[in-house]
Design an enzyme around this catalytic site. Sequence first.
Site, PDB file in Angstrom:
ATOM      1  N   ARG A 151       0.818  -1.223   0.000  1.00 17.31           N
ATOM      2  CA  ARG A 151       0.000   0.000   0.000  1.00 17.31           C
ATOM      3  C   ARG A 151       0.848   1.268   0.000  1.00 17.31           C
ATOM      4  NH1 ARG A 151      -5.702  -0.780   1.626  1.00 17.31           N
ATOM      5  NH2 ARG A 151      -6.143  -2.759   0.632  1.00 17.31           N
ATOM      6  N   ARG A 177      -3.753   6.557   0.748  1.00 20.12           N
ATOM      7  CA  ARG A 177      -4.285   7.767   1.375  1.00 20.12           C
ATOM      8  C   ARG A 177      -3.363   8.455   2.372  1.00 20.12           C
ATOM      9  NH1 ARG A 177     -10.211   5.709   2.805  1.00 20.12           N
ATOM     10  NH2 ARG A 177      -8.974   3.814   3.035  1.00 20.12           N
ATOM     11  N   ARG A 233      -7.238  10.958  -6.133  1.00 19.63           N
ATOM     12  CA  ARG A 233      -8.413  10.172  -5.717  1.00 19.63           C
ATOM     13  C   ARG A 233      -9.676  11.034  -5.778  1.00 19.63           C
ATOM     14  NH1 ARG A 233     -12.210   7.676  -4.486  1.00 19.63           N
ATOM     15  NH2 ARG A 233     -12.559   6.196  -2.798  1.00 19.63           N
ATOM     16  N   ASP A 291      -6.815  -3.208  -7.548  1.00 16.38           N
ATOM     17  CA  ASP A 291      -7.319  -3.824  -6.321  1.00 16.38           C
ATOM     18  C   ASP A 291      -7.592  -5.297  -6.568  1.00 16.38           C
ATOM     19  OD1 ASP A 291      -8.236  -2.953  -3.499  1.00 16.38           O
ATOM     20  OD2 ASP A 291      -9.725  -4.391  -4.163  1.00 16.38           O
ATOM     21  N   TYR A 330     -14.882 -12.003  -0.075  1.00 17.96           N
ATOM     22  CA  TYR A 330     -15.616 -10.783  -0.428  1.00 17.96           C
ATOM     23  C   TYR A 330     -16.832 -11.103  -1.306  1.00 17.96           C
ATOM     24  CZ  TYR A 330     -11.755  -8.124   1.524  1.00 17.96           C
ATOM     25  OH  TYR A 330     -10.822  -7.604   2.386  1.00 17.96           O
TER      26      TYR A 330
HETATM   27  O1  1CP Z   1       0.380   0.477  -3.277  1.00 14.28           O
HETATM   28  C1  1CP Z   1      -0.446  -0.452  -3.252  1.00 14.28           C
HETATM   29  O2  1CP Z   1      -0.225  -1.510  -2.644  1.00 14.28           O
HETATM   30  C2  1CP Z   1      -1.722  -0.177  -3.986  1.00 14.28           C
HETATM   31  C3  1CP Z   1      -2.420  -1.287  -4.687  1.00 14.28           C
HETATM   32  C4  1CP Z   1      -3.405  -2.086  -3.811  1.00 14.28           C
HETATM   33  C5  1CP Z   1      -3.277  -3.414  -3.415  1.00 14.28           C
HETATM   34  C6  1CP Z   1      -2.080  -4.315  -3.616  1.00 14.28           C
HETATM   35  C7  1CP Z   1      -4.675  -1.632  -3.354  1.00 14.28           C
HETATM   36  C8  1CP Z   1      -5.240  -0.288  -3.518  1.00 14.28           C
HETATM   37  N1  1CP Z   1      -5.330  -2.688  -2.759  1.00 14.28           N
HETATM   38  C9  1CP Z   1      -4.492  -3.780  -2.774  1.00 14.28           C
HETATM   39  C10 1CP Z   1      -4.779  -5.128  -2.276  1.00 14.28           C
HETATM   40  C11 1CP Z   1      -5.998  -5.400  -1.470  1.00 14.28           C
HETATM   41  N2  1CP Z   1      -7.257  -4.873  -1.583  1.00 14.28           N
HETATM   42  C12 1CP Z   1      -6.037  -6.391  -0.459  1.00 14.28           C
HETATM   43  C13 1CP Z   1      -4.874  -7.300  -0.106  1.00 14.28           C
HETATM   44  C14 1CP Z   1      -3.873  -6.633   0.761  1.00 14.28           C
HETATM   45  C15 1CP Z   1      -4.340  -6.294   2.153  1.00 14.28           C
HETATM   46  O3  1CP Z   1      -4.673  -7.227   2.911  1.00 14.28           O
HETATM   47  O4  1CP Z   1      -4.329  -5.086   2.467  1.00 14.28           O
HETATM   48  C16 1CP Z   1      -7.344  -6.416   0.061  1.00 14.28           C
HETATM   49  C17 1CP Z   1      -7.872  -7.313   1.171  1.00 14.28           C
HETATM   50  C18 1CP Z   1      -8.115  -5.442  -0.665  1.00 14.28           C
HETATM   51  C19 1CP Z   1      -9.576  -5.182  -0.515  1.00 14.28           C
HETATM   52  C20 1CP Z   1      -9.871  -3.756  -0.264  1.00 14.28           C
HETATM   53  N3  1CP Z   1      -9.546  -2.745  -1.115  1.00 14.28           N
HETATM   54  C21 1CP Z   1     -10.495  -3.200   0.883  1.00 14.28           C
HETATM   55  C22 1CP Z   1     -11.077  -3.972   2.048  1.00 14.28           C
HETATM   56  C23 1CP Z   1     -10.061  -4.255   3.120  1.00 14.28           C
HETATM   57  C24 1CP Z   1     -10.690  -5.055   4.261  1.00 14.28           C
HETATM   58  O5  1CP Z   1     -10.218  -4.844   5.389  1.00 14.28           O
HETATM   59  O6  1CP Z   1     -11.612  -5.853   4.052  1.00 14.28           O
HETATM   60  C25 1CP Z   1     -10.520  -1.793   0.695  1.00 14.28           C
HETATM   61  C26 1CP Z   1     -11.055  -0.756   1.635  1.00 14.28           C
HETATM   62  C27 1CP Z   1      -9.907  -1.535  -0.575  1.00 14.28           C
HETATM   63  C28 1CP Z   1      -9.729  -0.207  -1.229  1.00 14.28           C
HETATM   64  C29 1CP Z   1      -8.361   0.182  -1.594  1.00 14.28           C
HETATM   65  N4  1CP Z   1      -7.528  -0.558  -2.431  1.00 14.28           N
HETATM   66  C30 1CP Z   1      -6.360   0.122  -2.628  1.00 14.28           C
HETATM   67  C31 1CP Z   1      -6.437   1.354  -1.886  1.00 14.28           C
HETATM   68  C32 1CP Z   1      -5.373   2.418  -1.847  1.00 14.28           C
HETATM   69  C33 1CP Z   1      -7.689   1.376  -1.245  1.00 14.28           C
HETATM   70  C34 1CP Z   1      -8.237   2.501  -0.368  1.00 14.28           C
HETATM   71  C35 1CP Z   1      -9.413   3.126  -1.031  1.00 14.28           C
HETATM   72  C36 1CP Z   1      -9.352   4.581  -1.348  1.00 14.28           C
HETATM   73  O7  1CP Z   1      -8.325   5.194  -1.696  1.00 14.28           O
HETATM   74  O8  1CP Z   1     -10.424   5.182  -1.280  1.00 14.28           O
END
Ligand code: 1CP
Length: 348
Positions: free
Chosen positions: A27, A31, A40, A77, A153
């Site tokens: 990540r 944010r 964003r 994502d 999910y």
């Molecule tokens: O730099 C990076 O790593 C960005 C790319 C990236 C990756 C590898 C994002 C952007 N998401 C992910 C993987 C991801 N997404 C995972 C696996 C890694 C982890 O466990 O953190 C998972 C479970 C998700 C699902 C997801 N995406 C959620 C739910 C998390 C949960 O607790 O259930 C959410 C809120 C997101 C949104 C998301 N994805 C990525 C970002 C930066 C965001 C935040 C949203 C935003 O900016 O509004």
Amino acid sequence: MPKSGQKSLLRALRGEAITPPPVWLMRQAGRYLPEYRDVRRKAGGFLELCYTPEMAVEVTLQPIRRYGFDAAILFSDILVIPDGLGQPVRFEEGEGPKLDPIRDTAGLAQLSDERMHDRLAPVYETVRRLSQALPQEVTLIGFAGAPWTVATYMVEGGSSRDFAVTRAWSLSDPEGFGRLIDIVTAATADYLCRQIEAGAEAIQLFDSWAGVLPDDAFQRWVIEPNARIVSALKERFPDIPVIGFPRGAGVLYERYIEQTAVDAVSLDTTVPLSWAAERLQPKVTVQGNLDPQVLLAGGAALEHRAREIVATLGHGPFIFNLGHGIIKETPPENVAQLLDIIRGSEKN
Ligand code: 1CP
């Protein structure tokens, strides 16, 4: 272009010990960075950001420009797979992802990979543009969620604490649930092949919720699908390294390594460093595992722990990373402090 084999992160993935170790953070785009929040806001929805190559490229590059990480991870994502298969995903502000849940085999009928690559074409375009735009020494990592984590999910309809509905389905009808896992496994292998064709140089598989399963279920829903994806990728792209992240696997990390044939494992925050050095690192490259809370705290706590990780794991094949994604309240200057600590570490 130098030979890709000269990039430090790829060398570490091929088994070399490198001082100072290559570093990137899960990540790293997100944010906690003001420049991410600007893009964003302009994008509107989160999926629009993922599906607009110009913006997805920009947010991928932001942390590279700011900190000079050794790897960039494609900005996308894990939930683009259900979205591409015909189960639309919505991201509601402050609420996380929402999907209309699939809870039985009848629900599988809506899933089809026929239009998946059209829907996901912007992601492949993002990878193509990144492979042109990145500095030569930076490795481009593609990624996907592993089937169990993505399936949670799809079945729960969003994030979950206990995965009760998914676990209940997998226990009462393992064959039907296994069909969902098979669909996601095949789609994920295809999706990752396309990322590699577009220029991804290494792949990470995120099994973020692997740690909730007892060992028999871990075998069936984590190890087997991960192994199938690794073998499908290796068949076509034997030289592309794969990093597995079975978060929370505990002692099962060992079996995961032996049976999936990954080149590296990403260690979650709870994995003891000396155990990883003794039991895992002789078999694969290890990546990890600074607690994101320690990065958030910064200061002496960060300095102490980052040095301890490098001292324990830095003698073998190792990539510095977090044990899970950056917390959004993390001060950006703490990330700069971390890079100073690691990149000065060869002097210690
Ligand atoms: O730099 C990076 O790593 C960005 C790319 C990236 C990756 C590898 C994002 C952007 N998401 C992910 C993987 C991801 N997404 C995972 C696996 C890694 C982890 O466990 O953190 C998972 C479970 C998700 C699902 C997801 N995406 C959620 C739910 C998390 C949960 O607790 O259930 C959410 C809120 C997101 C949104 C998301 N994805 C990525 C970002 C930066 C965001 C935040 C949203 C935003 O900016 O509004």
